[in-house]
Design a protein around this motif. Structure first.
Motif, PDB file in Angstrom:
ATOM      1  N   PRO A 166       1.088  -7.671   8.373  1.00 44.94           N
ATOM      2  CA  PRO A 166      -0.344  -7.497   8.063  1.00 44.94           C
ATOM      3  C   PRO A 166      -0.680  -6.038   7.768  1.00 44.94           C
ATOM      4  CG  PRO A 166      -0.080  -8.913   9.970  1.00 44.94           C
ATOM      5  CD  PRO A 166       1.287  -8.378   9.663  1.00 44.94           C
ATOM      6  N   TYR A 167      -1.654  -5.837   6.884  1.00 40.89           N
ATOM      7  CA  TYR A 167      -2.045  -4.493   6.453  1.00 40.89           C
ATOM      8  C   TYR A 167      -2.997  -3.846   7.461  1.00 40.89           C
ATOM      9  CZ  TYR A 167      -0.051  -4.943   1.774  1.00 40.89           C
ATOM     10  OH  TYR A 167       0.806  -5.068   0.720  1.00 40.89           O
ATOM     11  N   ALA A 168      -2.737  -2.571   7.771  1.00 37.85           N
ATOM     12  CA  ALA A 168      -3.641  -1.767   8.615  1.00 37.85           C
ATOM     13  C   ALA A 168      -4.514  -0.901   7.715  1.00 37.85           C
ATOM     14  CB  ALA A 168      -2.827  -0.896   9.564  1.00 37.85           C
ATOM     15  N   GLU A 169      -5.549  -0.332   8.294  1.00 37.47           N
ATOM     16  CA  GLU A 169      -6.489   0.523   7.551  1.00 37.47           C
ATOM     17  C   GLU A 169      -5.780   1.746   6.972  1.00 37.47           C
ATOM     18  OE1 GLU A 169      -6.958  -0.793  10.508  1.00 37.47           O
ATOM     19  OE2 GLU A 169      -8.955  -1.701  10.622  1.00 37.47           O
ATOM     20  N   THR A 170      -4.690   2.141   7.609  1.00 37.24           N
ATOM     21  CA  THR A 170      -3.967   3.348   7.182  1.00 37.24           C
ATOM     22  C   THR A 170      -2.977   3.058   6.046  1.00 37.24           C
ATOM     23  OG1 THR A 170      -2.504   2.851   9.014  1.00 37.24           O
ATOM     24  CG2 THR A 170      -4.099   4.623   9.359  1.00 37.24           C
ATOM     25  N   ASP A 171      -2.764   1.785   5.723  1.00 36.21           N
ATOM     26  CA  ASP A 171      -1.801   1.462   4.659  1.00 36.21           C
ATOM     27  C   ASP A 171      -2.328   1.854   3.281  1.00 36.21           C
ATOM     28  OD1 ASP A 171       0.485   0.398   5.958  1.00 36.21           O
ATOM     29  OD2 ASP A 171      -0.678  -1.400   6.448  1.00 36.21           O
ATOM     30  N   GLN A 200       0.624 -11.138  -2.817  1.00 38.06           N
ATOM     31  CA  GLN A 200       1.400 -12.195  -2.151  1.00 38.06           C
ATOM     32  C   GLN A 200       1.083 -12.234  -0.651  1.00 38.06           C
ATOM     33  OE1 GLN A 200       5.590 -12.024  -2.904  1.00 38.06           O
ATOM     34  NE2 GLN A 200       5.740 -14.252  -2.750  1.00 38.06           N
ATOM     35  N   ASN A 201       0.931 -11.058  -0.071  1.00 37.09           N
ATOM     36  CA  ASN A 201       0.513 -11.000   1.332  1.00 37.09           C
ATOM     37  C   ASN A 201      -0.722 -10.115   1.419  1.00 37.09           C
ATOM     38  OD1 ASN A 201       0.333 -10.878   4.172  1.00 37.09           O
ATOM     39  ND2 ASN A 201       1.555  -9.002   4.183  1.00 37.09           N
ATOM     40  N   SER A 202      -1.825 -10.671   1.949  1.00 34.60           N
ATOM     41  CA  SER A 202      -3.001  -9.811   2.144  1.00 34.60           C
ATOM     42  C   SER A 202      -3.560 -10.000   3.543  1.00 34.60           C
ATOM     43  CB  SER A 202      -4.054 -10.060   1.065  1.00 34.60           C
ATOM     44  OG  SER A 202      -4.545 -11.363   1.155  1.00 34.60           O
ATOM     45  N   ALA A 203      -2.672 -10.372   4.481  1.00 35.86           N
ATOM     46  CA  ALA A 203      -3.120 -10.504   5.878  1.00 35.86           C
ATOM     47  C   ALA A 203      -3.564  -9.136   6.394  1.00 35.86           C
ATOM     48  CB  ALA A 203      -1.992 -11.050   6.737  1.00 35.86           C
ATOM     49  N   LEU A 204      -4.607  -9.136   7.217  1.00 37.23           N
ATOM     50  CA  LEU A 204      -5.183  -7.875   7.721  1.00 37.23           C
ATOM     51  C   LEU A 204      -4.942  -7.727   9.219  1.00 37.23           C
ATOM     52  CD1 LEU A 204      -8.645  -7.928   5.846  1.00 37.23           C
ATOM     53  CD2 LEU A 204      -6.556  -6.692   5.188  1.00 37.23           C
TER      54      LEU A 204
END
Ligand SMILES: NC(=O)c1ccc[n+]([C@@H]2O[C@H](COP(=O)([O-])OP(=O)(O)OC[C@H]3O[C@@H](n4cnc5c(N)ncnc54)[C@H](OP(=O)(O)O)[C@@H]3O)[C@@H](O)[C@H]2O)c1
Length: 298
Positions: free
Chosen positions: A112-117, A260-264
């Protein structure tokens, strides 16, 4: 006035206005025909007339595929709009709560993506929403940007309602199974937004309460698994369940590519505001329960 809400006729805007009506917060709700956020003078006039403590921007151009051929409108609404609201908020001392999207990411990360990514949108909608974030960050010090994903709810058009409609019409549905994200219920997001607003209206924001945050339903899934859960739950309410076939993104060509992946990853907002969305399956069950009760009484 406590809150000025833009985009009040959208699926999130309607839910925010509904929940604010049940709370002690005073809210002025402006739909698209009442305030076009891309018109700078109109935005400055509206904000100085209402003098809100908080502005919530739920207005957006959300037609992801159409945006590919209509870049100008997408940027006018999703970039100029937030820029205008940020200018108005900065001038009047209001906090701007602006809603953004998981589509600012390219989807290549496996976690999952973090705010810092790093952001790197792969379609025009994502580019325009990222430009909106940048405008808010550079114009208004008192901002809260909330990125959310795979939004659905009782009002407006969304994946859940499309599935329920298609399920009635067809015996077989082919659903993409190789995109991952976090379904987010507008009821949960609206409650989180109003809880954030309460802190700012009371002049009591948490120490780390400004900046960029992720808020999405807990857990992650694919569109195919999401559809399976929709029909498993709605079948229990007596709705017809079609047969589902899992397909690849490449079998379902769309004008705009999707990550493809946009989980947060959503731990930052929990640390700052104590807000944590429910597991997406629980929220979906709650939404479908209300939907089926509304259907039976209408
Ligand atoms: N839907 C999703 O899956 C999703 C996922 C991630 C993030 N988000 C974000 O979540 C927020 C809420 O989305 P939503 O699903 O509620 O979208 P929505 O249902 O499409 O609502 C957006 C609203 O904005 C209005 N609008 C469009 N252009 C406008 C303008 N120039 N000035 C004022 N209002 C304007 C629309 O009015 P008209 O219909 O009359 O044009 C509509 O009422 C948006 O920021 C969106 O980017 C959505």
């Amino acid at each position: 006035m406590d809150i000025l809400l833009t985009g009040a006729g959208g699926q999130l805007g309607v839910e925010i206005a509904r929940q604010a009506g049940d709370s002690a917060l005073e809210l002025t709700a402006l739909a698209h025909h009442e305030l076009d956020v891309s018109e700078r003078e109109a935005v400055l006039d509206a904000v100085s007339a209402v003098r809100p403590r908080v502005i919530i921007n739920a207005a957006a151009y959300t037609a992801v595929d159409d945006a590919e051929a209509d870049r100008q409108t997408a940027f006018a609404v999703n970039s100029d709009g937030p820029a205008n609201l940020a200018e108005a908020a900065e001038k009047t001392g209001a906090t701007l709560v602006h809603i953004s999207t998981d589509y600012v990411f390219d989807g290549s990360k496996s976690l999952p993506y973090a705010e810092t990514d790093e952001t790197s949108p792969i379609n025009v909608y994502g580019e325009s929403k990222l430009a909106g974030e940048t405008a808010v960050q550079s114009t208004c010090a008192r901002h809260v940007i909330l990125r959310t994903s795979w939004l659905y709810g009782l009002h407006g058009g969304n994946f859940v309602k499309t599935m329920l409609r298609l399920g009635k019409e067809r015996d077989v549905l082919r659903i993409v199974s190789d995109q991952t994200g976090c379904p987010t219920y507008t009821g949960d997001l609206a409650a989180a937004i109003l809880s954030i607003c309460r802190r700012h209206v009371d002049g009591n924001p948490p120490q780390d309460g400004f900046g960029l945050f992720h808020y999405a339903g807990a857990g992650q899934t694919s569109w195919y698994e999401f559809a399976r859960e929709i029909f498993r739950l709605s079948n229990a309410f007596g709705m017809k369940a079609p047969r589902l076939e899992a397909i690849a993104t490449t079998d379902f060509p769309a004008k705009a590519p999707r990550p493809q992946n946009s989980a947060l990853e959503c731990s930052k907002i929990e640390a700052a505001y104590g807000l944590r969305a429910r597991p997406w399956r629980s929220s979906l069950a709650g939404m479908l329960d209300t939907f089926s009760r509304d259907r039976n009484t209408s």
